[in-house]
Design a protein around this motif. Structure first.
Motif, PDB file in Angstrom:
ATOM      1  N   GLU A 301       0.829  -1.207   0.000  1.00 25.86           N
ATOM      2  CA  GLU A 301       0.000   0.000   0.000  1.00 25.86           C
ATOM      3  C   GLU A 301       0.866   1.261   0.000  1.00 25.86           C
ATOM      4  OE1 GLU A 301      -2.652  -0.113   3.320  1.00 25.86           O
ATOM      5  OE2 GLU A 301      -3.764  -1.868   2.601  1.00 25.86           O
ATOM      6  N   PHE A 302       1.944   1.233   0.801  1.00 32.23           N
ATOM      7  CA  PHE A 302       2.841   2.400   0.899  1.00 32.23           C
ATOM      8  C   PHE A 302       3.469   2.708  -0.457  1.00 32.23           C
ATOM      9  CE2 PHE A 302       6.985   4.337   1.390  1.00 32.23           C
ATOM     10  CZ  PHE A 302       6.782   5.334   2.334  1.00 32.23           C
ATOM     11  N   ILE A 303       3.981   1.672  -1.123  1.00 33.65           N
ATOM     12  CA  ILE A 303       4.647   1.863  -2.422  1.00 33.65           C
ATOM     13  C   ILE A 303       3.675   2.464  -3.431  1.00 33.65           C
ATOM     14  CG2 ILE A 303       5.678   0.642  -4.396  1.00 33.65           C
ATOM     15  CD1 ILE A 303       6.820  -1.375  -2.290  1.00 33.65           C
ATOM     16  N   ALA A 304       2.420   2.006  -3.395  1.00 34.82           N
ATOM     17  CA  ALA A 304       1.419   2.475  -4.356  1.00 34.82           C
ATOM     18  C   ALA A 304       0.902   3.875  -4.040  1.00 34.82           C
ATOM     19  CB  ALA A 304       0.248   1.498  -4.402  1.00 34.82           C
ATOM     20  N   ASN A 305       1.104   4.327  -2.805  1.00 37.10           N
ATOM     21  CA  ASN A 305       0.563   5.628  -2.394  1.00 37.10           C
ATOM     22  C   ASN A 305       1.671   6.591  -1.979  1.00 37.10           C
ATOM     23  OD1 ASN A 305      -2.523   5.183  -2.405  1.00 37.10           O
ATOM     24  ND2 ASN A 305      -1.747   3.347  -1.394  1.00 37.10           N
ATOM     25  N   GLU A 306       1.933   6.699  -0.668  1.00 41.72           N
ATOM     26  CA  GLU A 306       2.892   7.697  -0.172  1.00 41.72           C
ATOM     27  C   GLU A 306       4.292   7.522  -0.744  1.00 41.72           C
ATOM     28  OE1 GLU A 306      -0.283   6.900   2.843  1.00 41.72           O
ATOM     29  OE2 GLU A 306       1.188   5.640   1.794  1.00 41.72           O
ATOM     30  N   GLY A 307       4.685   6.273  -1.004  1.00 39.94           N
ATOM     31  CA  GLY A 307       6.053   6.013  -1.467  1.00 39.94           C
ATOM     32  C   GLY A 307       6.308   6.419  -2.903  1.00 39.94           C
ATOM     33  N   GLY A 308       5.235   6.591  -3.678  1.00 37.29           N
ATOM     34  CA  GLY A 308       5.424   6.965  -5.090  1.00 37.29           C
ATOM     35  C   GLY A 308       6.295   5.979  -5.840  1.00 37.29           C
ATOM     36  N   GLY A 309       6.095   4.704  -5.572  1.00 40.40           N
ATOM     37  CA  GLY A 309       6.873   3.663  -6.257  1.00 40.40           C
ATOM     38  C   GLY A 309       8.125   3.240  -5.520  1.00 40.40           C
ATOM     39  N   GLU A 310       8.397   3.877  -4.376  1.00 42.86           N
ATOM     40  CA  GLU A 310       9.597   3.550  -3.587  1.00 42.86           C
ATOM     41  C   GLU A 310       9.189   2.978  -2.221  1.00 42.86           C
ATOM     42  OE1 GLU A 310      12.679   3.803  -4.602  1.00 42.86           O
ATOM     43  OE2 GLU A 310      12.849   5.426  -6.066  1.00 42.86           O
ATOM     44  N   VAL A 311      10.126   2.232  -1.614  1.00 45.96           N
ATOM     45  CA  VAL A 311       9.916   1.708  -0.255  1.00 45.96           C
ATOM     46  C   VAL A 311      10.248   2.801   0.761  1.00 45.96           C
ATOM     47  CG1 VAL A 311      10.501  -0.644  -0.979  1.00 45.96           C
ATOM     48  CG2 VAL A 311      12.292   0.834  -0.047  1.00 45.96           C
ATOM     49  N   PRO A 312       9.923   2.602   2.044  1.00 46.87           N
ATOM     50  CA  PRO A 312      10.340   3.583   3.057  1.00 46.87           C
ATOM     51  C   PRO A 312      11.861   3.800   3.020  1.00 46.87           C
ATOM     52  CG  PRO A 312       8.791   2.013   4.004  1.00 46.87           C
ATOM     53  CD  PRO A 312       9.127   1.508   2.635  1.00 46.87           C
ATOM     54  N   LEU A 313      12.272   5.023   3.216  1.00 49.18           N
ATOM     55  CA  LEU A 313      13.705   5.350   3.198  1.00 49.18           C
ATOM     56  C   LEU A 313      14.409   4.733   4.394  1.00 49.18           C
ATOM     57  CD1 LEU A 313      15.746   7.258   1.562  1.00 49.18           C
ATOM     58  CD2 LEU A 313      15.441   8.829   3.484  1.00 49.18           C
ATOM     59  N   GLU A 314      15.624   4.236   4.182  1.00 46.72           N
ATOM     60  CA  GLU A 314      16.381   3.637   5.289  1.00 46.72           C
ATOM     61  C   GLU A 314      16.813   4.688   6.310  1.00 46.72           C
ATOM     62  OE1 GLU A 314      19.505   0.957   4.123  1.00 46.72           O
ATOM     63  OE2 GLU A 314      18.240   0.054   2.583  1.00 46.72           O
ATOM     64  N   GLY A 315      17.265   5.849   5.807  1.00 44.19           N
ATOM     65  CA  GLY A 315      17.544   6.964   6.718  1.00 44.19           C
ATOM     66  C   GLY A 315      18.974   7.139   7.155  1.00 44.19           C
ATOM     67  N   SER A 316      19.898   6.344   6.605  1.00 45.72           N
ATOM     68  CA  SER A 316      21.308   6.523   6.986  1.00 45.72           C
ATOM     69  C   SER A 316      22.111   6.936   5.763  1.00 45.72           C
ATOM     70  CB  SER A 316      21.872   5.227   7.568  1.00 45.72           C
ATOM     71  OG  SER A 316      21.761   4.179   6.627  1.00 45.72           O
ATOM     72  N   ILE A 317      23.194   7.651   6.006  1.00 47.35           N
ATOM     73  CA  ILE A 317      24.083   8.048   4.915  1.00 47.35           C
ATOM     74  C   ILE A 317      25.499   7.590   5.240  1.00 47.35           C
ATOM     75  CG2 ILE A 317      22.680   9.995   4.149  1.00 47.35           C
ATOM     76  CD1 ILE A 317      24.540  11.866   5.693  1.00 47.35           C
ATOM     77  N   PRO A 318      26.291   7.269   4.212  1.00 52.47           N
ATOM     78  CA  PRO A 318      27.658   6.811   4.474  1.00 52.47           C
ATOM     79  C   PRO A 318      28.571   7.975   4.853  1.00 52.47           C
ATOM     80  CG  PRO A 318      27.273   6.963   2.111  1.00 52.47           C
ATOM     81  CD  PRO A 318      25.961   7.288   2.771  1.00 52.47           C
ATOM     82  N   ASP A 319      29.763   7.638   5.317  1.00 52.69           N
ATOM     83  CA  ASP A 319      30.770   8.676   5.581  1.00 52.69           C
ATOM     84  C   ASP A 319      31.167   9.313   4.256  1.00 52.69           C
ATOM     85  OD1 ASP A 319      30.795   8.167   8.270  1.00 52.69           O
ATOM     86  OD2 ASP A 319      32.457   6.738   8.158  1.00 52.69           O
ATOM     87  N   MET A 320      31.473  10.585   4.287  1.00 54.22           N
ATOM     88  CA  MET A 320      31.912  11.275   3.065  1.00 54.22           C
ATOM     89  C   MET A 320      32.645  12.555   3.448  1.00 54.22           C
ATOM     90  SD  MET A 320      28.148  12.623   1.837  1.00 54.22           S
ATOM     91  CE  MET A 320      27.325  11.135   2.396  1.00 54.22           C
ATOM     92  N   THR A 321      33.423  13.063   2.522  1.00 52.97           N
ATOM     93  CA  THR A 321      34.115  14.330   2.738  1.00 52.97           C
ATOM     94  C   THR A 321      33.083  15.445   2.748  1.00 52.97           C
ATOM     95  OG1 THR A 321      36.081  13.490   1.595  1.00 52.97           O
ATOM     96  CG2 THR A 321      35.887  15.885   1.837  1.00 52.97           C
TER      97      THR A 321
END
Length: 523
Positions: A301-321
């Protein structure tokens, strides 16, 4: 002051507190405590399972001293189950251990309901007839089952459960969930506040690569009809455009952007394997559906509605400069989006539970959050009944293994292990078990193996004389080195099943001690 290390500190890093809690609640039954069973259970006891029950009706003999380090000379003539159980208890006194002096085959026949009290059954050294019966018992009771067997220089491990859902599959390689080619409004607005042409060299070299790639991807799309790089030439040109934005050779952030540019080219939306899961008939949930499938239904249901074709975001980012300020702000944007997606999923899960007549709060926030974080990586494993595999293996696969030089020894052992069980059923002993009858045993085993291949629809297929001779030479012996290896594999799979982390093996694992190879047969 650092917290004191727990007994299981090292493994907590692998499967976490949830996984360890599942282990500590689990109840394991071991059938037959020869070297293969003992080695399997030793690993699980050291890992901290809740309780173990050892079932074995045999007495210790002198021969057991040579292949099982959990017994000694003083135990000869005593109950094997009792002796092994006492040793295991010494290894970890936090684990409850008990034994039952009864032959597993008799228990399978006389008291099938006995097995329903356990989380998982590890059945070692069972012959085909008992395997088939136990498999049906455990399936009906919804108890996880693992078969393990060592036989001379070969052995196998086979999982049997109706279905096993894995949320934390922890794949070795998986793209970060950054949405570089599909940023949500808050991320896009944040990117728009940053100028890649800023004159200040310090600011320029501390712009996170995530922002560089989002802005470069949007620039590319504007000049290419809304499409992203797809051909090899396009991708090379895209990387060259990033390189052209560098104003100094030491700008690590732009180097990171070039190295990570492939993340922009990743397809939007969900993977084919996840699509298959959300399209599964089990996602049409009812009052008997598992927590996993309720969450899959919410995900659909989420993918078809709020997600706009995407799953819930994981929410973490890798290390970077990056400058500290930009990195922290970027991190907050990803975390906020993940939290918003989780709250939407939580409400959808509650509504579905309510709709199917279940307590809306019966699935914990922690479980929903874990599902959201791992939604891209969830896996579902299903296993055929042993009887179905034995009676009607997947013909194309079996034929391929028999004719493939790389698999011929593994599938040969698979067939010969089954043939040895038929031999034992006919002659009350295994081939090569008694001296002086080797030639006759070889001839009989060959006849049975050819007949078995015929029964499996492989008329005309043969096994090598050398392999048949080797099987007879083993005389059904359990060698400690092989038993320790097979037991190690079996215990590893037990942990995967109980913790519901990592994907368990699908198929029959065959150890080939002749070529020192291990292979998985999908039959």
């Amino acid at each position: 002051m650092a917290e004191p290390k727990t007994k299981y500190d090292r493994q907590l890093r692998i499967w976490g507190e949830q996984g360890q809690a599942a282990l500590e609640k689990s109840s394991i039954c071991l059938l037959n405590c020869g070297p293969t069973g003992s080695e399997t259970l030793k690993n699980l006891v050291l890992g901290g399972v809740g309780s173990v029950t050892v079932v074995d009706g045999s007495k210790l003999e002198l021969g057991d001293l040579g292949n099982n380090f959990m017994v000694d000379e003083s135990s000869v003539g005593q109950s094997k189950a009792k002796t092994v159980c006492a040793f295991l208890q010494e290894l970890n006194d936090a684990v409850k251990a008990k034994f039952i002096e009864e032959y597993p085959e008799a228990l399978i026949e006389s008291n099938p309901s006995f097995f329903s009290q356990f989380t998982l059954v590890v059945a070692t050294q069972l012959v085909e007839d008992s395997m088939v019966k136990l498999d049906k018992i455990c399936r009906d009771a919804n108890i996880m089952l693992i078969f393990a067997r060592s036989y001379g220089l070969t052995g196998f491990v086979r999982i049997s459960v109706k279905e096993h859902a894995v949320i934390e599959s922890k794949p070795d390689h998986f793209l970060d969930d950054l949405r570089l080619n599909n940023p949500w409004p808050e991320l896009r607005r944040f990117a728009e506040t940053i100028d890649l042409d800023v004159a200040d060299p310090v600011v320029h070299k501390h712009t996170p690569y995530v922002i560089i790639l989002i802005k470069m991807a949007e620039e590319w799309a504007k000049s290419h009809g809304g499409t992203l790089p797809s051909t090899r030439e396009d991708k090379k040109e895209f990387k060259d455009l990033i390189k052209a934005r560098m104003i100094a050779s030491d700008e690590d952030n732009y180097k990171e952007a070039m190295e990570a540019s492939f993340k922009v080219f990743a397809p939007r939306g969900i993977s084919p394997s996840l699509q298959q899961i959300i399209n599964d008939t089990s996602s049409e949930v009812n009052s008997n559906s598992s927590e996993f499938w309720v969450m899959v239904a919410a995900l659909k249901e989420f993918i078809a509605n709020e997600g706009g074709g995407e799953v819930p975001l994981e929410g973490s980012i890798p290390d970077m400069t990056s400058s500290t300020e930009l990195y922290v702000n970027l991190q907050k944007i990803y975390q906020a989006k993940a939290e918003t997606d989780f709250l939407v999923m939580e409400q959808r899960v509650k509504k579905i539970l309510n709709r199917i007549g279940r307590d809306p709060d019966s699935i914990s926030k922690a479980n929903i959050k874990s599902f959201c974080k791992n939604a891209r990586k969830v896996k579902v494993c299903r296993y055929r009944l042993i009887e179905d595999e034995f009676n009607s293996p997947v013909q194309p696969e079996l034929q391929k293994y028999l004719t493939d030089e790389d698999y011929s020894v593994a599938v040969g052992f698979y067939i010969l292990l089954r043939a040895a069980d038929r031999y034992a059923s006919n002659y009350n002993s295994f081939p090569g078990q008694f001296d002086g009858e080797m030639d006759e045993d070889i001839s009989r085993l060959k006849t049975i193996a050819v007949a078995l291949l015929g029964d499996l629809g492989c008329n005309g297929s043969t096994l090598t004389e050398d392999l048949i001779n080797e099987m007879c030479r083993y005389g059904a012996a359990e060698l400690h080195a092989v038993a320790a290896f097979v037991g190690g594999i079996a215990s590893q799979e037990v942990i995967k099943l109980i913790t519901r982390q990592f994907v368990p093996m699908c198929g029959t694992f065959i150890f080939n001690g002749i070529d020192h190879k291990s292979q998985l047969l999908s039959l």
